[in-house]
Design a protein around this motif. Structure first.
Motif, PDB file in Angstrom:
ATOM      1  N   UNK A   7       0.746  -1.104  -0.021  1.00 42.87           N
ATOM      2  CA  UNK A   7      -0.203  -0.112   0.068  1.00 42.87           C
ATOM      3  C   UNK A   7       0.923   1.321   0.072  1.00 42.87           C
ATOM      4  N   UNK A   8       0.267   2.370  -0.382  1.00 43.71           N
ATOM      5  CA  UNK A   8       0.791   3.714  -0.472  1.00 43.71           C
ATOM      6  C   UNK A   8       2.235   3.779  -1.012  1.00 43.71           C
ATOM      7  N   UNK A  11       6.825  -1.492  -1.089  1.00 39.60           N
ATOM      8  CA  UNK A  11       7.039  -2.760  -1.591  1.00 39.60           C
ATOM      9  C   UNK A  11       7.707  -2.754  -2.939  1.00 39.60           C
ATOM     10  N   UNK A  12       7.778  -3.829  -3.574  1.00 38.28           N
ATOM     11  CA  UNK A  12       8.686  -3.959  -4.939  1.00 38.28           C
ATOM     12  C   UNK A  12       7.743  -3.636  -5.921  1.00 38.28           C
ATOM     13  N   UNK A  13       8.382  -3.066  -6.947  1.00 32.68           N
ATOM     14  CA  UNK A  13       7.384  -2.751  -8.109  1.00 32.68           C
ATOM     15  C   UNK A  13       7.222  -4.140  -8.807  1.00 32.68           C
ATOM     16  N   UNK A  14       5.915  -4.317  -9.107  1.00 32.38           N
ATOM     17  CA  UNK A  14       5.266  -5.483  -9.860  1.00 32.38           C
ATOM     18  C   UNK A  14       5.141  -5.178 -11.277  1.00 32.38           C
TER      19      UNK A  14
END
Length: 80
Positions: A7-8, A11-14
């Motif tokens: 969220x926001x 995390x990693x780019x998917x």
């Protein structure tokens, strides 16, 4: 548009998608609103449409006298 695993924007780019605004834009609060409707042309969810709304959170009333270098805001974008 960049898709993240958390969220926001965390995390990693998917994945990434390219959004194309609608040819005629929309009427909205600011001229930037015209970029908030259109089609996703590539990447995740390609060929779907999107629609959104945004409201500036900084003072845009001074743009006529000193110009606008940036606009901060909040809003939502829906993909159909």
């Amino acid at each position: 548009m960049t898709w993240y695993s958390g969220r926001n924007r965390t995390g990693r780019i998917v994945g990434r998608s390219v959004l194309r605004p609608a040819p005629r834009g929309t009427s909205g609060y600011t001229p930037a609103d015209s970029f908030l409707n259109g089609t996703i042309t590539s990447g995740r969810m390609a060929h779907r449409t999107f629609a959104g709304a945004a409201v500036p959170t900084n003072n845009v009333r001074i743009c006529h006298s000193s110009g606008v270098r940036h606009i901060k805001g909040r809003g939502a974008l829906s993909i159909r």
